[in-house]
Design an enzyme around this catalytic site. Sequence first.
Site, PDB file in Angstrom:
ATOM      1  N   ARG A 102       6.396 -12.636  -7.177  1.00  0.00           N
ATOM      2  CA  ARG A 102       6.961 -11.329  -6.788  1.00  0.00           C
ATOM      3  C   ARG A 102       8.466 -11.420  -7.007  1.00  0.00           C
ATOM      4  O   ARG A 102       9.143 -12.248  -6.399  1.00  0.00           O
ATOM      5  CB  ARG A 102       6.636 -11.027  -5.329  1.00  0.00           C
ATOM      6  CG  ARG A 102       7.478  -9.895  -4.762  1.00  0.00           C
ATOM      7  CD  ARG A 102       6.952  -9.381  -3.455  1.00  0.00           C
ATOM      8  NE  ARG A 102       5.736  -8.617  -3.667  1.00  0.00           N
ATOM      9  CZ  ARG A 102       5.175  -7.842  -2.736  1.00  0.00           C
ATOM     10  NH1 ARG A 102       5.728  -7.736  -1.543  1.00  0.00           N
ATOM     11  NH2 ARG A 102       4.087  -7.153  -2.998  1.00  0.00           N
ATOM     12  N   HIS A 129       3.458  -2.871 -10.337  1.00  0.00           N
ATOM     13  CA  HIS A 129       2.701  -3.582  -9.301  1.00  0.00           C
ATOM     14  C   HIS A 129       1.213  -3.537  -9.693  1.00  0.00           C
ATOM     15  O   HIS A 129       0.414  -2.847  -9.068  1.00  0.00           O
ATOM     16  CB  HIS A 129       2.941  -2.881  -7.954  1.00  0.00           C
ATOM     17  CG  HIS A 129       2.556  -3.698  -6.753  1.00  0.00           C
ATOM     18  ND1 HIS A 129       2.072  -4.988  -6.837  1.00  0.00           N
ATOM     19  CD2 HIS A 129       2.588  -3.403  -5.426  1.00  0.00           C
ATOM     20  CE1 HIS A 129       1.825  -5.449  -5.612  1.00  0.00           C
ATOM     21  NE2 HIS A 129       2.134  -4.507  -4.745  1.00  0.00           N
ATOM     22  N   GLN A 132      -1.804  -4.166  -7.217  1.00  0.00           N
ATOM     23  CA  GLN A 132      -2.003  -3.043  -6.303  1.00  0.00           C
ATOM     24  C   GLN A 132      -2.886  -1.984  -6.972  1.00  0.00           C
ATOM     25  O   GLN A 132      -3.839  -1.480  -6.374  1.00  0.00           O
ATOM     26  CB  GLN A 132      -0.643  -2.438  -5.918  1.00  0.00           C
ATOM     27  CG  GLN A 132      -0.749  -1.294  -4.954  1.00  0.00           C
ATOM     28  CD  GLN A 132      -1.308  -1.713  -3.609  1.00  0.00           C
ATOM     29  OE1 GLN A 132      -0.787  -2.621  -2.982  1.00  0.00           O
ATOM     30  NE2 GLN A 132      -2.361  -1.062  -3.147  1.00  0.00           N
ATOM     31  N   ASP A 224       3.884   6.337  -1.336  1.00  0.00           N
ATOM     32  CA  ASP A 224       4.497   5.031  -1.070  1.00  0.00           C
ATOM     33  C   ASP A 224       5.879   5.306  -0.469  1.00  0.00           C
ATOM     34  O   ASP A 224       6.360   6.444  -0.461  1.00  0.00           O
ATOM     35  CB  ASP A 224       4.591   4.232  -2.395  1.00  0.00           C
ATOM     36  CG  ASP A 224       5.184   2.836  -2.209  1.00  0.00           C
ATOM     37  OD1 ASP A 224       5.162   2.312  -1.069  1.00  0.00           O
ATOM     38  OD2 ASP A 224       5.676   2.254  -3.194  1.00  0.00           O
ATOM     39  N   CYS A 264      -0.065   2.121  -0.572  1.00  0.00           N
ATOM     40  CA  CYS A 264      -0.116   0.671  -0.829  1.00  0.00           C
ATOM     41  C   CYS A 264       0.285  -0.133   0.406  1.00  0.00           C
ATOM     42  O   CYS A 264      -0.070  -1.300   0.515  1.00  0.00           O
ATOM     43  CB  CYS A 264       0.775   0.332  -2.007  1.00  0.00           C
ATOM     44  SG  CYS A 264       2.497   0.714  -1.718  1.00  0.00           S
ATOM     45  N   ARG A 292      -7.218  -5.455  -1.893  1.00  0.00           N
ATOM     46  CA  ARG A 292      -6.276  -6.325  -2.622  1.00  0.00           C
ATOM     47  C   ARG A 292      -6.930  -7.693  -2.840  1.00  0.00           C
ATOM     48  O   ARG A 292      -6.890  -8.257  -3.931  1.00  0.00           O
ATOM     49  CB  ARG A 292      -4.966  -6.494  -1.827  1.00  0.00           C
ATOM     50  CG  ARG A 292      -4.070  -5.271  -1.790  1.00  0.00           C
ATOM     51  CD  ARG A 292      -3.453  -4.976  -3.146  1.00  0.00           C
ATOM     52  NE  ARG A 292      -2.685  -6.101  -3.658  1.00  0.00           N
ATOM     53  CZ  ARG A 292      -1.406  -6.348  -3.363  1.00  0.00           C
ATOM     54  NH1 ARG A 292      -0.740  -5.522  -2.591  1.00  0.00           N
ATOM     55  NH2 ARG A 292      -0.777  -7.396  -3.871  1.00  0.00           N
TER      56      ARG A 292
END
Length: 305
Positions: A102, A129, A132, A224, A264, A292
């Site tokens: 990340r 991402h 996700q 988000d 998310c 996930r």
Amino acid sequence: MQHFISIADYSSTELKDILGLAVRLKDEWKQDGNQPLLENKVLAMVFQKPSLRTRVSFDMAMRHVGGDALYLSPNEIGLGKRESIADVSRVLSGYVDGIMARVFEHEHILQLAHYASVPVINGLSDYNHPCQAMADMLTIYERFSDWSGLNLTYIGDGNNVAVSLAFACARLGLNFTIAAPMGYDIPVEAWMRAEEMAKDTSVRLRKLQDPYEAVRGAQVIYTDTWISMGQEAEAEKRRQLFPPYQVNAKLLAEADPKAIVLHCLPAHRGEEITNEVADGPQSAIFQQAENRMHAEKAILVTLIK
Ligand code: CP
Ligand code: NVA
């Protein structure tokens, strides 16, 4: 050897194969537990930013299939500071069977992948991402038994999550609409990429500013945070601009009555989403968070040999 850096790097068929595997692995896990498909394999998890879901879901995914995961915190290896990214990548490749990272700059995940001799998985960059989006697509499939022809509307900032979602929709046949304030749309390059991908699937992509117009006919409403990690200096400005883009009961009432709400997470309740919606009957946000782990397990099993 394959990496998992962007949804755009995978064809519709490849994505469907991974998601099909995720469905099977989830089912198996719920019945008798998974087979040790990655026995003795170890994943290094490099974090330049905080995380709950990415960290725990990858760790648990590895454990479920007989492997292990190592957490490397932002201060620990000083990616690109204490040591060059190329060197970190080559050193880790000698120890572990896969690297999940990340990062802030997307270029850094590309560099990690370039120098690695093991698969590299993007656990979020400032640009995208993809893991996700895989969990999101699994959640949508569980609810609607298909993707093709559904309408997904993303409300809010055209950020990393929105980019991967647009790519996943373009690949899997969902019409994608974003409603964002002027200047906060998905980056032009990513939009052009999505448009290119959408040609093969006849997906309709729309950029709007009116959230009410955007949610009409939508079966999936997604939002988000207005302030992604690394954008803290813009927090005040963003908090003034984004309130018309809150996902609340009034907005949700304009969507298809069958619509589900996705986020998310982490959620900023009272900002981009209200408690009423996040905890309401149409919300699938915790199923999505669990997914996930299932989606990532399928990615790990596909990539790590
Ligand atoms: N959605 C997501 O990636 O959550 P974390 O930042 O907690 O990993
Ligand atoms: N857009 C958010 C996603 C967090 C999982 C961020 O980058 O902070």
